[in-house]
Enzyme design. Structure first.
Site, PDB file in Angstrom:
ATOM      1  N   ASP A  67     -27.883  48.286  -7.921  1.00  0.00           N
ATOM      2  CA  ASP A  67     -26.670  47.984  -7.152  1.00  0.00           C
ATOM      3  C   ASP A  67     -25.708  47.259  -8.096  1.00  0.00           C
ATOM      4  OD1 ASP A  67     -28.579  48.678  -5.170  1.00  0.00           O
ATOM      5  OD2 ASP A  67     -27.541  47.458  -3.666  1.00  0.00           O
ATOM      6  N   LYS A 105     -20.910  50.902  -1.680  1.00  0.00           N
ATOM      7  CA  LYS A 105     -21.392  49.748  -0.914  1.00  0.00           C
ATOM      8  C   LYS A 105     -20.233  48.791  -0.654  1.00  0.00           C
ATOM      9  CE  LYS A 105     -24.728  45.935  -1.565  1.00  0.00           C
ATOM     10  NZ  LYS A 105     -25.800  45.428  -2.454  1.00  0.00           N
ATOM     11  N   LYS A 124     -23.685  52.283   1.824  1.00  0.00           N
ATOM     12  CA  LYS A 124     -24.483  51.109   2.172  1.00  0.00           C
ATOM     13  C   LYS A 124     -23.551  50.019   2.690  1.00  0.00           C
ATOM     14  CE  LYS A 124     -27.553  47.572   0.172  1.00  0.00           C
ATOM     15  NZ  LYS A 124     -28.392  47.185  -0.995  1.00  0.00           N
TER      16      LYS A 124
END
Length: 214
Positions: A89, A151, A180
């Site tokens: 991430d 995200k 996400k």
């Protein structure tokens, strides 16, 4: 609805201890969450704790500001993969995006994806600092660079995920990349709203509260 398969069980606080991380992994195994998301130092520990399970080890890089050099982020990503991470991430360079240096931002994402290969790359936008137009550009750059997910937030900014942002992001990327939602999702009712909008993952430290209130 079974929420466990959507949850990245997350602990990124600077004061998280080794025992805290081990407890996080034990919880993830008990509730069969999708992944455990931690800072880079703990990747090897988490990968070992999750061995022989289907739960992924997810590591954050360039966290939480995104402002370090691309070489540093690439090295950090490579080291995390070598230590057992399945997913990365990464925080994109927010300042460069806002400056209009789009090629540099895209190349950074592309180079990190290249170094981690078949492993999953999630690009964190930190939407609270971006205009709607900048969010759309970040979506386009991430898709062009081959990211697997986009995200909403780190959880360390001034705001977390919003339903409006998910609608905007989904409208921009369609089904070309997964989404996400992260930051401020603490109960099953809220989680369901995000999932109904097309979110594939939820990053939260409240995973247990979500699954036990289904």
């Amino acid at each position: 609805m079974s929420f466990a398969k959507y949850i990245d069980h997350t602990l990124l606080k600077p004061n998280a201890s080794v025992n805290d991380i081990k407890k996080l992994c034990a919880e993830a195994k008990y509730y069969t969450f999708c992944a455990v998301c931690i800072n880079g130092y703990y990747v090897n520990l988490v990968a070992n704790e999750l061995r022989n399970t289907t739960i992924k080890t997810a590591a954050v890089i360039g966290f939480p500001l995104g402002a370090m050099s691309s070489k540093t982020k690439i090295y950090e990503a490579q080291q995390c993969i070598e230590n057992g991470a399945d997913e990365i991430d990464m925080v994109l360079n927010i300042g460069l995006l806002k400056s209009g240096y789009y090629k540099i931002v895209e190349d950074e994402i592309k180079n990190i994806k290249k170094i981690i290969g078949k492993n999953t790359l999630k690009v964190i936008f930190e939407n609270c600092y971006l205009t709607d137009q900048e969010k759309k550009i970040a979506c386009q750059l991430s898709v062009n660079a081959g990211a697997d997910f986009i995200k909403t937030s780190t959880g360390f900014g001034t705001n977390g995920a919003t339903l409006e942002d998910i609608k905007l992001m989904k409208g921009e990327v369609k089904n070309n990349v997964q989404i996400k939602a992260s930051g401020g999702i603490r109960d099953s009712e809220t989680a369901k709203q995000y999932i109904d909008l097309g979110v594939s993952r939820i990053g939260t430290s409240s995973g247990i509260a979500i699954v036990t209130s289904e």
